[in-house]
Design an enzyme around this catalytic site. Structure first.
Site, PDB file in Angstrom:
ATOM      1  N   LYS A 128      33.693  40.024  52.908  1.00  0.00           N
ATOM      2  CA  LYS A 128      32.812  39.356  51.936  1.00  0.00           C
ATOM      3  C   LYS A 128      32.510  37.904  52.338  1.00  0.00           C
ATOM      4  CE  LYS A 128      34.358  42.223  48.079  1.00  0.00           C
ATOM      5  NZ  LYS A 128      34.788  42.235  46.678  1.00  0.00           N
ATOM      6  N   TYR A 144      26.352  47.750  44.048  1.00  0.00           N
ATOM      7  CA  TYR A 144      27.358  47.630  42.991  1.00  0.00           C
ATOM      8  C   TYR A 144      26.884  48.197  41.653  1.00  0.00           C
ATOM      9  CZ  TYR A 144      30.783  44.916  45.659  1.00  0.00           C
ATOM     10  OH  TYR A 144      31.766  44.527  46.545  1.00  0.00           O
ATOM     11  N   PHE A 171      31.141  40.901  34.663  1.00  0.00           N
ATOM     12  CA  PHE A 171      31.116  40.099  35.886  1.00  0.00           C
ATOM     13  C   PHE A 171      30.013  40.526  36.867  1.00  0.00           C
ATOM     14  CE2 PHE A 171      34.350  43.462  36.435  1.00  0.00           C
ATOM     15  CZ  PHE A 171      33.882  44.095  37.582  1.00  0.00           C
ATOM     16  N   ARG A 223      42.702  51.082  51.362  1.00  0.00           N
ATOM     17  CA  ARG A 223      42.959  50.433  50.062  1.00  0.00           C
ATOM     18  C   ARG A 223      44.391  49.892  50.009  1.00  0.00           C
ATOM     19  NH1 ARG A 223      38.927  50.586  46.513  1.00  0.00           N
ATOM     20  NH2 ARG A 223      40.203  50.369  44.644  1.00  0.00           N
ATOM     21  N   THR A 227      42.964  44.320  43.824  1.00  0.00           N
ATOM     22  CA  THR A 227      41.688  43.591  43.683  1.00  0.00           C
ATOM     23  C   THR A 227      41.936  42.098  43.502  1.00  0.00           C
ATOM     24  OG1 THR A 227      40.787  45.554  42.629  1.00  0.00           O
ATOM     25  CG2 THR A 227      39.542  43.522  42.346  1.00  0.00           C
ATOM     26  N   ARG A 281      44.060  41.064  51.150  1.00  0.00           N
ATOM     27  CA  ARG A 281      43.685  40.189  50.026  1.00  0.00           C
ATOM     28  C   ARG A 281      44.736  39.125  49.751  1.00  0.00           C
ATOM     29  NH1 ARG A 281      40.996  45.119  46.647  1.00  0.00           N
ATOM     30  NH2 ARG A 281      38.818  44.681  47.141  1.00  0.00           N
ATOM     31  N   ASN A 320      37.646  37.935  47.003  1.00  0.00           N
ATOM     32  CA  ASN A 320      38.855  38.654  47.406  1.00  0.00           C
ATOM     33  C   ASN A 320      38.769  39.240  48.824  1.00  0.00           C
ATOM     34  OD1 ASN A 320      37.095  40.697  46.772  1.00  0.00           O
ATOM     35  ND2 ASN A 320      38.470  41.793  45.401  1.00  0.00           N
ATOM     36  N   HIS A 365      36.000  44.482  50.674  1.00  0.00           N
ATOM     37  CA  HIS A 365      35.741  45.650  49.829  1.00  0.00           C
ATOM     38  C   HIS A 365      36.109  46.883  50.642  1.00  0.00           C
ATOM     39  CE1 HIS A 365      33.558  48.617  47.377  1.00  0.00           C
ATOM     40  NE2 HIS A 365      33.158  49.111  48.526  1.00  0.00           N
ATOM     41  N   GLU A 398      28.509  55.079  50.610  1.00  0.00           N
ATOM     42  CA  GLU A 398      28.469  53.666  51.027  1.00  0.00           C
ATOM     43  C   GLU A 398      28.174  53.537  52.527  1.00  0.00           C
ATOM     44  OE1 GLU A 398      32.073  51.805  49.591  1.00  0.00           O
ATOM     45  OE2 GLU A 398      31.438  51.963  47.519  1.00  0.00           O
TER      46      GLU A 398
HETATM   47  P1  CMP Z   1      35.304  45.290  45.109  1.00  0.00           P
HETATM   48  O1  CMP Z   1      36.370  46.138  45.689  1.00  0.00           O
HETATM   49  O2  CMP Z   1      34.233  44.813  46.020  1.00  0.00           O
HETATM   50  O3  CMP Z   1      34.614  46.068  43.893  1.00  0.00           O
HETATM   51  C1  CMP Z   1      34.028  45.394  42.806  1.00  0.00           C
HETATM   52  C2  CMP Z   1      34.296  43.936  42.806  1.00  0.00           C
HETATM   53  O4  CMP Z   1      34.125  43.291  41.575  1.00  0.00           O
HETATM   54  C3  CMP Z   1      35.764  43.704  43.137  1.00  0.00           C
HETATM   55  O5  CMP Z   1      36.008  43.999  44.466  1.00  0.00           O
HETATM   56  C4  CMP Z   1      35.948  42.256  42.730  1.00  0.00           C
HETATM   57  O6  CMP Z   1      35.607  41.351  43.738  1.00  0.00           O
HETATM   58  C5  CMP Z   1      34.953  42.138  41.589  1.00  0.00           C
HETATM   59  N1  CMP Z   1      35.661  42.038  40.306  1.00  0.00           N
HETATM   60  C6  CMP Z   1      36.448  42.961  39.747  1.00  0.00           C
HETATM   61  N2  CMP Z   1      36.922  42.515  38.559  1.00  0.00           N
HETATM   62  C7  CMP Z   1      36.412  41.275  38.385  1.00  0.00           C
HETATM   63  C8  CMP Z   1      36.533  40.303  37.384  1.00  0.00           C
HETATM   64  N3  CMP Z   1      37.282  40.521  36.282  1.00  0.00           N
HETATM   65  N4  CMP Z   1      35.866  39.144  37.524  1.00  0.00           N
HETATM   66  C9  CMP Z   1      35.098  38.931  38.624  1.00  0.00           C
HETATM   67  N5  CMP Z   1      34.951  39.833  39.633  1.00  0.00           N
HETATM   68  C10 CMP Z   1      35.606  40.991  39.512  1.00  0.00           C
END
Ligand code: CMP
Length: 140
Positions: free
Chosen positions: A11, A51, A59, A87, A93, A104, A114, A117, A128
């Site tokens: 990212k 997304y 968010f 994962r 996350t 992460r 983070n 993905h 994807e």
């Molecule tokens: P990702 O695995 O890319 O999938 C969805 C993304 O949403 C996740 O990683 C986070 O970066 C983001 N995300 C998930 N929960 C939150 C949250 N509570 N606030 C902001 N971003 C979030």
């Protein structure tokens, strides 16, 4: 066991902090084969589509803006049980909750920034990978 493929994104936060090379080394040390890789900049429309599953989350807007704030690097990773295994090595996350020695934990800043993905199921991995790569770009 048959090899599986999963989609990985480094990212904008990890790209800006120049950790993409460190993350790729980490992934290779975990024995993934990098089948395909490219550096791109998503449009707002593409980020919203990618997304889409999170479109009703509070968010969503911030997530899309973050994902288009700079270049990203996308990879197709191959290994046995690649979806679950990636994962596992990514960690939770929220980097604060991630296990030690996960991507992460090592490179993430917060729940939004983070670092990476990874697809959450085999079905989504297939979708994807198709989203980012053509058949021609996927080495067999
Ligand atoms: P990702 O695995 O890319 O999938 C969805 C993304 O949403 C996740 O990683 C986070 O970066 C983001 N995300 C998930 N929960 C939150 C949250 N509570 N606030 C902001 N971003 C979030």
């Amino acid at each position: 066991m048959k090899k599986q493929r999963t989609l990985s994104i480094i990212k904008p936060d990890a790209m800006t902090s120049k950790n993409s090379g460190n993350i790729i080394s980490f992934i290779e040390e975990k024995n993934f084969n990098i089948v395909a890789q490219k550096k791109i900049m998503l449009t707002k429309k593409q980020a919203e589509e990618f997304y889409n599953i999170h479109k009703d989350r509070p968010f969503f807007g911030e997530l899309v803006d973050f994902m288009i704030s700079g270049p990203i690097s996308v990879q197709v990773l191959e290994a046995e049980n690649a979806v679950t295994y990636y994962r596992e090595i990514m960690g939770s996350t929220n980097p604060e909750e991630a296990e030690q020695n996960t991507i992460r934990k090592l490179f993430g800043k917060n729940i939004q920034c983070n670092a990476v993905h990874g697809s959450d199921s085999l079905e989504n991995a297939v979708k994807e990978i198709k989203f980012f790569f053509s058949e021609l770009e996927l080495i067999n």
